[in-house]
Scaffold this motif. Sequence first.
Motif, PDB file in Angstrom:
ATOM      1  N   PHE A 154      66.487 111.740  -2.951  1.00  0.00           N
ATOM      2  CA  PHE A 154      67.459 111.374  -1.914  1.00  0.00           C
ATOM      3  C   PHE A 154      66.914 111.794  -0.551  1.00  0.00           C
ATOM      4  O   PHE A 154      66.050 112.663  -0.448  1.00  0.00           O
ATOM      5  N   SER A 155      67.430 111.191   0.517  1.00  0.00           N
ATOM      6  CA  SER A 155      66.956 111.472   1.872  1.00  0.00           C
ATOM      7  C   SER A 155      67.839 112.523   2.550  1.00  0.00           C
ATOM      8  O   SER A 155      69.013 112.653   2.218  1.00  0.00           O
ATOM      9  N   THR A 158      71.173 109.633   5.181  1.00  0.00           N
ATOM     10  CA  THR A 158      71.292 108.326   4.540  1.00  0.00           C
ATOM     11  C   THR A 158      72.466 107.568   5.139  1.00  0.00           C
ATOM     12  O   THR A 158      73.589 108.088   5.186  1.00  0.00           O
ATOM     13  N   GLY A 235      62.860 108.412   4.609  1.00  0.00           N
ATOM     14  CA  GLY A 235      63.766 109.371   5.217  1.00  0.00           C
ATOM     15  C   GLY A 235      63.245 110.782   5.341  1.00  0.00           C
ATOM     16  O   GLY A 235      63.853 111.612   6.008  1.00  0.00           O
TER      17      GLY A 235
END
Length: 240
Positions: A154-155, A158, A235
């Motif tokens: 995950f960034s 987001t 990201g």
Amino acid sequence: MKLQQLLSYTRKALDDYQMIENGDKIAIGVSGGKDSLTLLYALSGLRRFYPKQFEIEAITVNMGFKELDFTEVANLCKELNINYTVVESDIADIVFEHRKESNPCSLCAKMRKGAFNTKAKELGCNKEAYAHHYDDVIETMMMSLIYEGRFHCFSPVTYLDRSDITLIRPLIYVEEKDIKGFRNAYRLPVVKNPCPVDGYTKREYIKQLIKTLGFESPGLRERLFHAIQSSGIDGWGKRL
């Protein structure tokens, strides 16, 4: 971990990835666990002196387990001068009784996020803050690598186009062991998770695997985190 150290780690993440802008109204997802309560303290403390002005809303999605009591969480929010909202739901009943899911985590997470997003928008929030920490970053990457066959995570920031809201993760530089220390030092009112599959997930397996590998290869966790930052995963390039 002392509050000042927590604020330092959190501010570095906010600055590195430009998580907050002037006028933001941020909904903090509060499960009642040590991570989300630590995030409450961090953003509440930074709110007083961070150069960009922002507001905070604390939101708990009550899954419907009868033994859950968020009274002490409400008291903490009052102490920190944070508006607190509990969203009542029947998620536990739907997942475990009606659907009888063999792998309930995915559906549960989806429903909780949907309820959280809806309430955040109702309260006028343009951002949401999740309490994912340093160890969550590493574990998520390893889960993706082992179970999906791809190097992914995950960034830190987001944008959720469906709900027109931006998700930030201010604790990505804070290790879980430090959060445990902060919980003990500040006597956080942790609400124990009554979920019947808590502690028996793939994530728990990966957590123990990384711990075992770390004993054999000191510095492994730091190298894995650095690999994520320098890998080109969407990201993760610092926005400086």
